[in-house]
Design a protein around this motif. Structure first.
Motif, PDB file in Angstrom:
ATOM      1  N   ALA A 207       0.785  -1.093  -0.047  1.00  0.00           N
ATOM      2  CA  ALA A 207       0.021   0.137   0.061  1.00  0.00           C
ATOM      3  C   ALA A 207       1.089   1.280  -0.013  1.00  0.00           C
ATOM      4  CB  ALA A 207      -1.023  -0.035   1.111  1.00  0.00           C
ATOM      5  N   GLN A 208       1.876   1.257   0.837  1.00  0.00           N
ATOM      6  CA  GLN A 208       2.969   2.356   0.975  1.00  0.00           C
ATOM      7  C   GLN A 208       4.315   2.015   0.768  1.00  0.00           C
ATOM      8  OE1 GLN A 208       1.445   3.542   4.846  1.00  0.00           O
ATOM      9  NE2 GLN A 208       0.333   5.540   3.655  1.00  0.00           N
ATOM     10  N   PRO A 209       4.494   1.872  -0.664  1.00  0.00           N
ATOM     11  CA  PRO A 209       6.009   1.521  -0.856  1.00  0.00           C
ATOM     12  C   PRO A 209       7.003   2.247  -0.150  1.00  0.00           C
ATOM     13  CG  PRO A 209       4.358   1.509  -2.893  1.00  0.00           C
ATOM     14  CD  PRO A 209       3.812   2.035  -1.863  1.00  0.00           C
ATOM     15  N   ARG A 210       8.206   1.808   0.111  1.00  0.00           N
ATOM     16  CA  ARG A 210       9.360   2.553   0.624  1.00  0.00           C
ATOM     17  C   ARG A 210      10.348   2.593  -0.549  1.00  0.00           C
ATOM     18  NH1 ARG A 210      10.547  -0.881   5.604  1.00  0.00           N
ATOM     19  NH2 ARG A 210      10.179  -2.462   3.920  1.00  0.00           N
ATOM     20  N   VAL A 211      10.431   3.766  -1.269  1.00  0.00           N
ATOM     21  CA  VAL A 211      11.211   3.979  -2.288  1.00  0.00           C
ATOM     22  C   VAL A 211      12.258   4.944  -2.156  1.00  0.00           C
ATOM     23  CG1 VAL A 211      10.994   4.325  -4.587  1.00  0.00           C
ATOM     24  CG2 VAL A 211       9.235   3.150  -3.932  1.00  0.00           C
ATOM     25  N   ALA A 212      13.507   4.575  -2.550  1.00  0.00           N
ATOM     26  CA  ALA A 212      14.619   5.530  -2.354  1.00  0.00           C
ATOM     27  C   ALA A 212      15.522   5.797  -3.772  1.00  0.00           C
ATOM     28  CB  ALA A 212      15.631   5.181  -1.313  1.00  0.00           C
ATOM     29  N   VAL A 213      15.789   6.804  -4.155  1.00  0.00           N
ATOM     30  CA  VAL A 213      16.514   7.244  -5.271  1.00  0.00           C
ATOM     31  C   VAL A 213      18.129   7.186  -4.737  1.00  0.00           C
ATOM     32  CG1 VAL A 213      16.793   8.938  -7.072  1.00  0.00           C
ATOM     33  CG2 VAL A 213      14.724   8.517  -5.888  1.00  0.00           C
ATOM     34  N   ALA A 214      19.039   6.637  -5.734  1.00  0.00           N
ATOM     35  CA  ALA A 214      20.329   6.578  -5.561  1.00  0.00           C
ATOM     36  C   ALA A 214      20.873   7.861  -6.285  1.00  0.00           C
ATOM     37  CB  ALA A 214      20.992   5.412  -6.141  1.00  0.00           C
TER      38      ALA A 214
END
Length: 347
Positions: A207-214
């Motif tokens: 439901a609430q993806p934890r996404v990070a950008v490099a």
């Protein structure tokens, strides 16, 4: 789920000179996995026989004469087999990237895509292929994903996802020379790639993806002293994403961001180029990873490893990544059958 409600998943044998046929044989020998879908193996009969022989696992199948006949089957207790004649045995040299093998793969995948567009199948899981062989055999694009996109008429953003043990990765550039990577670092590409993987994870039950950008540069650019892409492009893209309702974090230095993933802090990472993510994820589990073709209107998956020409024909290939790719194809195929796209939107 009753048999007539199961997604129809096509299993393509892959490069005939590689480990693909034996992997599909090992996969279809597993009854626990075959119960998850109405499966049709697609390929040349001689190659399918060879794959079973190499794997040492004879597989009983039900012959069908068309993709449409697969969904109409009264029972799915055995995989179906759809025979296609794409390459002759004498034109295949085991462990060699050659034009006949590449042309075979292209023909097989094109027919599978046409069947998916016609709603005769719900997902495609293909065994490993070789880009050099495919280019020798007629591929006009940099990779298979761009071929898929053109064949399917995709106009929007698309990219590969690589998955491993619940961690997904995407990238804003893919099969391009390293010297050209910097010109792909554009805000719009970062926004599109991040939005795509975020929405795809939501469609897959998070439901609430934890996404990070490099970041791109060493040490995230060291405050601009070692490159300004983080300051001028990547951080503004992250802020724009947050403002649009896609709450992602970053940029983080590429040499530490996967430690957060290893420790269970992230569901997905968006990288700037191919090896930035691929080296890390393959070290974390080379024999387990899956590639999902993101941004296409139909679900297509494959193991993240290659054709392994060096061990082709020995029967020693590890089937785990292929099994993982198949499971994802089944899950996405079920959504596609319900008239939803890969991203949970009505088609």
């Amino acid at each position: 789920m009753s048999s007539n409600q199961l997604p129809v998943v096509a299993l393509a044998l892959g490069d005939p000179a590689g480990i693909g046929p034996e992997l599909i044989a090992k996969l279809t020998a597993r009854d626990d996995l075959m119960r998850q879908a109405n499966v049709v193996v697609v390929g040349d009969p001689w190659l399918w026989d060879a794959g079973q022989r190499v794997a040492g696992v004879p597989v009983r199948t039900t012959p069908v004469d068309s993709f449409a006949a697969v969904r109409a089957r009264g029972t799915t207790s055995l995989p179906a087999f759809l025979a296609m004649n794409t390459v002759r045995p004498g034109d295949v040299n085991m462990g060699q990237a050659e034009a006949p093998g590449g042309a075979s793969v292209l023909s097989l995948l094109d027919r599978c895509m046409d069947a998916a567009l016609a709603r005769e199948i719900d997902a495609i899981c293909f065994a490993p292929l070789n880009k050099q062989a495919m280019k020798l055999g007629g591929l006009k694009h940099e990779d298979e994903l761009h071929h898929f996109a053109q064949h399917l008429g995709v106009a929007g953003y698309f990219c590969e996802f690589n998955t491993l043990h619940g961690l997904w990765t995407s990238r804003i550039s893919s099969h391009v020379p390293l010297k050209d990577v910097a010109r792909y670092v554009e805000k719009s590409r970062i926004v599109d790639a991040t939005t795509l993987i975020y929405r795809s994870l939501q469609a897959n039950g998070i439901a609430q993806p934890r996404v990070a950008v490099a970041g791109l540069n060493p040490h995230n650019g060291d405050g601009g002293t070692c490159g300004r892409e983080e300051i001028d492009v990547i951080a503004p893209a992250v802020r724009e994403l947050a403002a649009s309702g896609v709450p992602v974090s970053g940029p983080f230095p590429a040499d530490t961001i996967f430690l957060k993933a290893r420790d269970g802090e992230l569901d997905a990472i968006v990288t700037m180029y191919h090896d930035q993510g691929q080296i890390a994820i393959k070290l974390m589990g080379f024999s387990q990873g899956v590639t999902v073709q993101g941004g296409l209107p139909i679900p297509i998956t494959t193991p993240a490893h290659g054709t392994a020409y060096d061990i082709a024909g020995r029967g020693t290939a590890n089937v785990d990544a292929t099994a993982n790719a198949f499971v994802i194809a089944c899950r996405m195929g079920a959504a596609y059958r319900n008239r939803q796209s890969l991203f949970g939107q009505p088609q």
